[in-house]
Design a protein around this motif. Structure first.
Motif, PDB file in Angstrom:
ATOM      1  N   GLU A 120       4.000   5.652  -5.543  1.00  0.00           N
ATOM      2  CA  GLU A 120       3.985   5.598  -7.009  1.00  0.00           C
ATOM      3  C   GLU A 120       2.937   6.545  -7.585  1.00  0.00           C
ATOM      4  O   GLU A 120       3.160   7.195  -8.616  1.00  0.00           O
ATOM      5  CB  GLU A 120       3.692   4.166  -7.461  1.00  0.00           C
ATOM      6  N   LEU A 121       1.804   6.649  -6.906  1.00  0.00           N
ATOM      7  CA  LEU A 121       0.720   7.530  -7.372  1.00  0.00           C
ATOM      8  C   LEU A 121       0.885   8.958  -6.872  1.00  0.00           C
ATOM      9  O   LEU A 121       0.062   9.820  -7.149  1.00  0.00           O
ATOM     10  CB  LEU A 121      -0.632   6.972  -6.923  1.00  0.00           C
ATOM     11  N   GLU A 122       1.948   9.187  -6.104  1.00  0.00           N
ATOM     12  CA  GLU A 122       2.242  10.512  -5.528  1.00  0.00           C
ATOM     13  C   GLU A 122       1.098  11.034  -4.685  1.00  0.00           C
ATOM     14  O   GLU A 122       0.702  12.197  -4.767  1.00  0.00           O
ATOM     15  CB  GLU A 122       2.624  11.501  -6.621  1.00  0.00           C
TER      16      GLU A 122
ATOM     17  N   HIS B 280       0.828  -1.217   0.000  1.00  0.00           N
ATOM     18  CA  HIS B 280       0.000   0.000   0.000  1.00  0.00           C
ATOM     19  C   HIS B 280       0.855   1.257   0.000  1.00  0.00           C
ATOM     20  O   HIS B 280       0.611   2.196  -0.771  1.00  0.00           O
ATOM     21  CB  HIS B 280      -0.947  -0.012   1.206  1.00  0.00           C
ATOM     22  N   ASP B 281       1.871   1.311   0.865  1.00  0.00           N
ATOM     23  CA  ASP B 281       2.722   2.499   0.932  1.00  0.00           C
ATOM     24  C   ASP B 281       3.466   2.743  -0.379  1.00  0.00           C
ATOM     25  O   ASP B 281       3.594   3.884  -0.836  1.00  0.00           O
ATOM     26  CB  ASP B 281       3.726   2.368   2.090  1.00  0.00           C
ATOM     27  N   ASP B 282       3.946   1.656  -1.004  1.00  0.00           N
ATOM     28  CA  ASP B 282       4.629   1.798  -2.290  1.00  0.00           C
ATOM     29  C   ASP B 282       3.676   2.301  -3.369  1.00  0.00           C
ATOM     30  O   ASP B 282       4.051   3.145  -4.201  1.00  0.00           O
ATOM     31  CB  ASP B 282       5.229   0.458  -2.725  1.00  0.00           C
TER      32      ASP B 282
END
Length: 73
Positions: A70-72, A64-66
């Motif tokens: 990635e989606l900023e 989730h954090d990654d």
């Protein structure tokens, strides 16, 4: 606004009228909301099943954090 005609038997009409009264809605509102909710749920189930099938072929997940990075977001 568009109009759609649906043909039903007299007993089906009586049942639909009773259900509309039971739910405190007009017949039109009952048919509209029930139909749309059912179709949306069906669509969601189909999309979920296809996503699960894809996952079984390639079981890669993203933390989730990654994903948020990635989606900023």
């Amino acid at each position: 606004m568009a109009t759609i005609t649906v043909r039903v038997s007299e007993s089906e009409k009586q049942f639909l009228d009773a259900m509309a009264k039971f739910e405190g809605k007009s017949l039109s509102e009952l048919l509209k909301t029930t139909t749309l909710e059912n179709l949306e749920n069906r669509y969601d189930a189909i999309v979920a099943e296809k996503a699960y099938e894809e996952y079984l072929v390639d079981p890669v997940t993203v933390d989730h954090d990654d994903l948020m990075k990635e989606l900023e977001l």
